[in-house]
Enzyme design. Structure first.
Site, PDB file in Angstrom:
ATOM      1  N   LYS A  60       0.857  -1.184   0.000  1.00  0.00           N
ATOM      2  CA  LYS A  60       0.000   0.000   0.000  1.00  0.00           C
ATOM      3  C   LYS A  60       0.890   1.230   0.000  1.00  0.00           C
ATOM      4  CE  LYS A  60      -3.895   2.310   0.472  1.00  0.00           C
ATOM      5  NZ  LYS A  60      -4.879   1.995   1.531  1.00  0.00           N
ATOM      6  N   LEU A  61       0.518   2.234  -0.803  1.00  0.00           N
ATOM      7  CA  LEU A  61       1.253   3.492  -0.872  1.00  0.00           C
ATOM      8  C   LEU A  61       0.268   4.646  -0.986  1.00  0.00           C
ATOM      9  CD1 LEU A  61       4.038   2.568  -3.475  1.00  0.00           C
ATOM     10  CD2 LEU A  61       4.376   2.934  -1.017  1.00  0.00           C
ATOM     11  N   SER A  62       0.623   5.770  -0.425  1.00  0.00           N
ATOM     12  CA  SER A  62      -0.095   6.995  -0.727  1.00  0.00           C
ATOM     13  C   SER A  62       0.205   7.398  -2.166  1.00  0.00           C
ATOM     14  CB  SER A  62       0.341   8.115   0.220  1.00  0.00           C
ATOM     15  OG  SER A  62       0.088   7.787   1.563  1.00  0.00           O
ATOM     16  N   THR A 114      -0.981  11.347   1.131  1.00  0.00           N
ATOM     17  CA  THR A 114      -1.779  12.156   0.213  1.00  0.00           C
ATOM     18  C   THR A 114      -2.392  13.335   0.945  1.00  0.00           C
ATOM     19  OG1 THR A 114      -2.221  10.276  -1.232  1.00  0.00           O
ATOM     20  CG2 THR A 114      -3.778  12.108  -1.329  1.00  0.00           C
ATOM     21  N   ALA A 115      -2.767  13.144   2.209  1.00  0.00           N
ATOM     22  CA  ALA A 115      -3.344  14.237   3.000  1.00  0.00           C
ATOM     23  C   ALA A 115      -2.376  15.406   3.099  1.00  0.00           C
ATOM     24  CB  ALA A 115      -3.705  13.718   4.390  1.00  0.00           C
ATOM     25  N   HIS A 153      -8.664   8.407   7.682  1.00  0.00           N
ATOM     26  CA  HIS A 153      -9.123   7.110   8.197  1.00  0.00           C
ATOM     27  C   HIS A 153     -10.302   7.274   9.156  1.00  0.00           C
ATOM     28  CE1 HIS A 153      -5.730   5.633   6.074  1.00  0.00           C
ATOM     29  NE2 HIS A 153      -4.831   5.807   7.006  1.00  0.00           N
TER      30      HIS A 153
END
Length: 282
Positions: A60-62, A114-115, A153
């Site tokens: 998983k990656l941003s 990403t945030a 989240h």
């Protein structure tokens, strides 16, 4: 089709990821020759930083992080989190004009999330950013350690319980500004993995998600082992918000949204320039 050695795998402990990967984890436990190793479950920023070291083959990656890693990773069409109405929220103790953010201390859930990228696009004059794990941000804002924070989240469902207010829905800002769904996270695979194996990985992730949708009750035990919030209501809200048709297959709309997001980050000088395909398959 099976690799000579099981692929290393990492994803976050958040309900959208544990829901998607529940079946694959069961298979890794039960098969004599599993396709994947036992997965590493870590905060997404930890996984982002591990990817800079090339630790995991499938991770998983941003989308922010993957834009820095395109020489070594490409984006799978299955397993992503993007959509509408699911973006990070900027929260504070009281309403605060956006124009006054520049000199305020803002908590972000990791430099390569990403945030963080989205906030930097939204408020480029804000430079006093404090990195911390996402589950610590609500307490940091409530205690006055920071003036405001960008939450992701499960936190987006629980911040009102701490008496906090939403200053800006950053996802809404993106959608209204660019008329596109917001890309949040993806599954990246090392470019050195054979194309046929990449396709098999995509197929297995999509199959795991289809199974979870058919047998959701069989996923709850696994999800609750790792979730920050274990109430069924919060877990259901989380999965409903972050797991959608884009998670099965980015498709044309999803791919275009990812391209737009990374192009905009590059245009603003927040992301490095790059060429070549973002995606593992056409």
């Amino acid at each position: 089709m099976s690799p000579a050695e099981p692929f290393s795998l990492g994803f976050s402990p958040c309900p959208n990821d544990t829901f998607i990967f529940c079946r694959l984890v069961e298979e890794a436990h039960s098969q004599a020759q599993p396709f994947f190793q036992q997965p590493c479950l870590e905060d997404v920023e930890t996984l982002n930083r591990w990817a800079f070291e090339g630790r995991l083959e499938v991770t998983k990656l941003s989308f922010h992080a993957v834009a820095h890693l395109l020489d070594s990773y490409c984006i799978l069409k299955s397993g992503s989190a993007l959509g509408r109405g699911c973006g990070p929220l900027l929260i504070g103790r009281e309403q605060l004009p956006i124009a006054k953010l520049a000199d305020k201390k803002i908590a972000i859930p990791g430099t390569y999330t990403t945030a963080a990228l989205l906030f930097r696009m939204f408020a480029p004059d804000s430079t006093s950013l404090l990195e911390m794990r996402f589950e610590q941000i609500i307490d940091a804002v409530a205690s006055g350690t920071v003036d405001a924070g960008v939450i992701i989240h499960e936190s987006r469902f629980t911040y009102p319980e701490a008496g906090l207010v939403c200053l800006q829905d950053l996802g809404q800002w993106w959608e209204e500004s660019f008329d596109a769904p917001l890309p949040l996270g993806c599954i990246g695979v090392k470019r050195e993995v054979e194309p046929s194996q990449r396709e098999e990985i995509e197929r297995r992730i999509a199959a795991s998600l289809r199974w979870a949708r058919t047998h959701p009750e069989q996923c709850y035990s696994f999800i609750k082992q790792y979730a920050q919030e274990t109430e069924d209501r919060v877990i259901d809200q989380h999965i409903e918000l972050y797991v959608n048709e884009f998670s099965l297959d980015l498709g044309h709309e999803g791919r275009r949204a990812v391209e737009l997001f990374i192009e905009e980050g590059r245009r603003r000088g927040v992301l490095p320039p790059g060429q070549g395909s973002l995606f593992c398959s056409g």
